[in-house]
Design an enzyme around this catalytic site. Structure first.
Site, mmCIF file in Angstrom:
data_model
loop_
_atom_site.group_PDB
_atom_site.id
_atom_site.type_symbol
_atom_site.label_atom_id
_atom_site.label_comp_id
_atom_site.label_asym_id
_atom_site.label_seq_id
_atom_site.Cartn_x
_atom_site.Cartn_y
_atom_site.Cartn_z
ATOM 1 N N ARG A 185 15.932 -1.529 7.483
ATOM 2 C CA ARG A 185 16.346 -2.347 6.343
ATOM 3 C C ARG A 185 17.803 -2.762 6.494
ATOM 4 O O ARG A 185 18.681 -1.927 6.728
ATOM 5 C CB ARG A 185 16.174 -1.532 5.053
ATOM 6 C CG ARG A 185 16.676 -2.163 3.762
ATOM 7 C CD ARG A 185 16.494 -1.145 2.656
ATOM 8 N NE ARG A 185 16.770 -1.650 1.324
ATOM 9 C CZ ARG A 185 17.929 -1.500 0.679
ATOM 10 N NH1 ARG A 185 18.937 -0.876 1.284
ATOM 11 N NH2 ARG A 185 18.089 -1.959 -0.544
ATOM 12 N N SER A 225 6.133 -5.282 -1.968
ATOM 13 C CA SER A 225 6.690 -4.516 -3.081
ATOM 14 C C SER A 225 6.288 -5.106 -4.424
ATOM 15 O O SER A 225 6.384 -6.321 -4.635
ATOM 16 C CB SER A 225 8.219 -4.488 -2.993
ATOM 17 O OG SER A 225 8.651 -3.684 -1.924
ATOM 18 N N LYS A 240 19.717 -0.137 -4.933
ATOM 19 C CA LYS A 240 19.719 -1.568 -5.181
ATOM 20 C C LYS A 240 20.781 -1.904 -6.219
ATOM 21 O O LYS A 240 20.992 -1.143 -7.173
ATOM 22 C CB LYS A 240 18.347 -2.047 -5.673
ATOM 23 C CG LYS A 240 17.295 -2.123 -4.579
ATOM 24 C CD LYS A 240 16.063 -2.852 -5.068
ATOM 25 C CE LYS A 240 15.068 -3.067 -3.940
ATOM 26 N NZ LYS A 240 13.893 -3.851 -4.390
#
Length: 212
Positions: free
Chosen positions: A50, A119, A148
């Site tokens: 990621r 997601s 996040k």
């Protein structure tokens, strides 16, 4: 990409799904390739790379190095967000979110042999036609998370149960999951749990015992 590996993952979805965040790895004084190798040695069967932000040459080479290590170890290598990067690296999978290229377009781009994760954050997204293109679905955040900048609303354990009732696809729970609460999440119906900072090579053995 390894078609047999994709089939094996879907037939028996891994309980533990580590995510290597490039910035987090660097902040810890490591890099994605080193973390990938350590996770593979610790028993991981699927690992996601990621990187949030601009994806330049440095990130591409970092992802390539991590992917090569994982594939040599027989671990499924998944790229977050970027279907083009996943294709260029010959990754085993790509995982996209609500703000990325739609799953139908990703599937047309990458073909049928690559793992596609998607997601979701609520029942409406789970019931959307987009989910049918994915091989597995993620639900979350289950608990509060700091990974996040603008996280979606917490779904809680009940959100995991609801998601389980809405799909027969492999279900991965993410968001604030730790060794302390993972068993409860799995009991609610998740096939696997995913985390960025919570799953490390040092504690992989403990995570692997969750369903023993």
């Amino acid at each position: 990409m390894d078609v047999r590996l994709r089939s094996a993952v879907l037939a028996d979805f891994p309980v533990v799904y580590p995510i290597i965040d490039s910035d987090a790895a660097r902040a810890a004084g490591s890099d994605a390739a080193q973390v990938a190798g350590a996770l593979a040695r610790a028993g991981a069967r699927i690992v996601q790379y990621r990187h949030k932000g601009e994806f330049g040459r440095r990130q591409f080479e970092e992802a390539r190095a991590a992917g090569e290590i994982l594939r040599r170890a027989g671990v499924a290598f998944v790229v977050n967000d970027r279907a083009d990067i996943a294709l260029a690296l010959g990754a085993d999978g790509v995982h996209v979110g609500q703000d990325d290229l739609p799953p139908a377009d990703v599937r047309r781009l990458v073909g049928s042999d690559i793992l596609l994760g998607y997601s979701t954050h609520n029942a409406g997204q789970l019931s959307d036609d987009a989910c049918r293109w994915a091989d597995y679905l993620a639900i979350g955040p289950v608990f509060r998370t700091s990974s996040k900048q603008n996280p979606d609303p917490v779904v809680g354990i009940e959100g995991v149960r609801e998601a389980r009732s809405m799909t027969a696809k492999p279900l991965v729970a993410i968001g604030g999951i730790t060794l302390a609460n993972a068993s409860e999440v799995l009991a609610a119906g998740a096939d696997g749990v995913s985390a960025i900072s919570g799953i490390t090579p040092c504690n992989m053995a403990q995570w692997m015992r969750l369903r023993c």
